[in-house]
Design an enzyme around this catalytic site. Sequence first.
Site, PDB file in Angstrom:
ATOM      1  N   CYS A 180     -11.159   3.185  -0.268  1.00 50.53           N
ATOM      2  CA  CYS A 180      -9.742   3.424  -0.006  1.00 50.53           C
ATOM      3  C   CYS A 180      -9.421   2.678   1.276  1.00 50.53           C
ATOM      4  O   CYS A 180     -10.172   2.766   2.257  1.00 50.53           O
ATOM      5  CB  CYS A 180      -9.480   4.926   0.170  1.00 50.53           C
ATOM      6  N   ASP A 225       0.878  -1.175   0.000  1.00 46.90           N
ATOM      7  CA  ASP A 225       0.000   0.000   0.000  1.00 46.90           C
ATOM      8  C   ASP A 225       0.918   1.228   0.000  1.00 46.90           C
ATOM      9  O   ASP A 225       2.137   1.106   0.172  1.00 46.90           O
ATOM     10  CB  ASP A 225      -0.895   0.000   1.253  1.00 46.90           C
ATOM     11  N   SER A 226       0.315   2.402  -0.155  1.00 44.86           N
ATOM     12  CA  SER A 226       1.107   3.624  -0.056  1.00 44.86           C
ATOM     13  C   SER A 226       1.490   3.916   1.396  1.00 44.86           C
ATOM     14  O   SER A 226       2.404   4.692   1.647  1.00 44.86           O
ATOM     15  CB  SER A 226       0.295   4.805  -0.588  1.00 44.86           C
ATOM     16  N   CYS A 271      -4.465  -1.623  -1.753  1.00 51.44           N
ATOM     17  CA  CYS A 271      -4.577  -0.194  -2.021  1.00 51.44           C
ATOM     18  C   CYS A 271      -5.492  -0.027  -3.231  1.00 51.44           C
ATOM     19  O   CYS A 271      -5.200  -0.579  -4.304  1.00 51.44           O
ATOM     20  CB  CYS A 271      -3.177   0.342  -2.337  1.00 51.44           C
ATOM     21  N   HIS A 326      -7.370   3.121   3.557  1.00 52.64           N
ATOM     22  CA  HIS A 326      -7.088   3.919   4.755  1.00 52.64           C
ATOM     23  C   HIS A 326      -8.362   4.190   5.582  1.00 52.64           C
ATOM     24  O   HIS A 326      -8.276   4.443   6.775  1.00 52.64           O
ATOM     25  CB  HIS A 326      -6.494   5.285   4.364  1.00 52.64           C
ATOM     26  N   GLU A 329      -3.013   8.298   8.339  1.00 51.31           N
ATOM     27  CA  GLU A 329      -1.546   8.255   8.489  1.00 51.31           C
ATOM     28  C   GLU A 329      -1.097   8.859   9.823  1.00 51.31           C
ATOM     29  O   GLU A 329      -0.064   8.506  10.359  1.00 51.31           O
ATOM     30  CB  GLU A 329      -0.871   9.012   7.337  1.00 51.31           C
TER      31      GLU A 329
HETATM   32  N1  DGL Z   1      -4.693   3.286   0.659  1.00 45.74           N
HETATM   33  C1  DGL Z   1      -4.778   3.796  -0.627  1.00 45.74           C
HETATM   34  C2  DGL Z   1      -6.027   3.480  -1.375  1.00 45.74           C
HETATM   35  O1  DGL Z   1      -6.661   2.524  -1.032  1.00 45.74           O
HETATM   36  C3  DGL Z   1      -3.994   5.000  -1.046  1.00 45.74           C
HETATM   37  C4  DGL Z   1      -4.256   6.298  -0.386  1.00 45.74           C
HETATM   38  C5  DGL Z   1      -3.269   7.328  -0.913  1.00 45.74           C
HETATM   39  O2  DGL Z   1      -2.055   7.091  -0.788  1.00 45.74           O
HETATM   40  O3  DGL Z   1      -3.720   8.321  -1.457  1.00 45.74           O
HETATM   41  O4  DGL Z   1      -6.384   4.136  -2.303  1.00 45.74           O
END
Ligand code: DGL
Length: 287
Positions: free
Chosen positions: A186, A11-12, A75, A188, A154
Site C-alpha cells: 500500500c 491515489d486515495s 495506489c 501509504h 493521513e
Molecule cells: N494508498 C492506497 C493503496 O495503495 C489506498 C489506501 C486506502 O485508501 O485505503 O492501497
Amino acid sequence: MSDPRPIGMMDSGVGGLSVLQQVRALMPTETILYVADQGHLPYGMRAREEIRTFSEQIAHYLINERQCKILVVACNSASAAALHHLRQRFPQTHIVGMEPAIKPAAEHTKTGVIGVITTQATYQGELMASVIDRFAQGVRVETQVCPRLVLLAEEGAPDTPESRQIVADYLTPLKDAGMDQLVLGCTHFPFLMTQLRAVLGDQIEIVDPAPAVARQTQRILAGMDALNPEGRGEVTYITSGDPLKFERTITRLIADSRPQVRAAGWRDGVFYLLPVSDPSTVNSTRS
Ligand code: DGL
C-alpha cells in the site's frame, strides 16, 4: 524534443506521494498533477465497483481534461480494482500501476517466509493472487491487512508510542512467523518507515516498490520520446478532501515546503477543479 504535458498521478490520499517523491527525484523537470481522492478515503475498505468508478472519473479528468501524457495509479487498491479496466477505457494512454513487490521479496528471502501488508481491497483483488501464484512458489506468504496504517499516514505519520503500538500489533505475528522480507503493499506505508523499523529492527528487509515504479515511468516516457528536460518541475496537488489539511500533511511528509494545492469535487459523476477562491464549497460537492 521536449514534451511539456504533465504526468498524471492518483491515489486515495497522501500515499501516492511516496511514489511522487521518487518520480520527482528521477525527473525533477517534469510537470506533475497529483490527485488525492480524500473525499472517498479509504479506498481499501470500499467495494471494487466503487473504486473503479472513482478511478475512472479521475483518470478521465487527468487524461481527457488535462492532457496528461502518462497516468501513474499510485495506489495499490485502485490498481487492484481498476487497472485492467482503465487500460481498456483509455487505450491511447500508458497507465502505470502498483503491484505488490512479491517477486523481489521471494527471490531474496533466506528464511522462506515473506510478509505482505496491504489493504482489504488489494488483498481481495485478483492481482495479488496472481502475483503470489506466479512469483512465490515454494515461499510462505504471510499477509496482514492494515487499515489503521492508512489513517496514520493521513494524519502525517506521527511517531508516538500509540502509533508504534498499532504497527507492532499488525507486524509482530509476521515477525514471529520468521519473515525476513516485508513487502509494502500500500503506497501509504512507506511513510511509516520509522515506526516499522522500531518494531522490526534492521534485520528484516522492507520492500517499497515506489523507486521501481518511478523508473518504469521514466522508461516509458523515454520510449515515447516524451520527457520534458526543459520543464520547471511544477507540481499541483489536487484533493477532493480538505485542501488546508492536505497542504499541512504534504509539507510534513515530503520535501515540498510551499505546495500548490487545489480543491476538487464531483458533479454528476464528473470530477472537476473548484475555483481557487471558494474552498468552502469542497464538502458540499462530495459524492
Ligand atoms: N494508498 C492506497 C493503496 O495503495 C489506498 C489506501 C486506502 O485508501 O485505503 O492501497
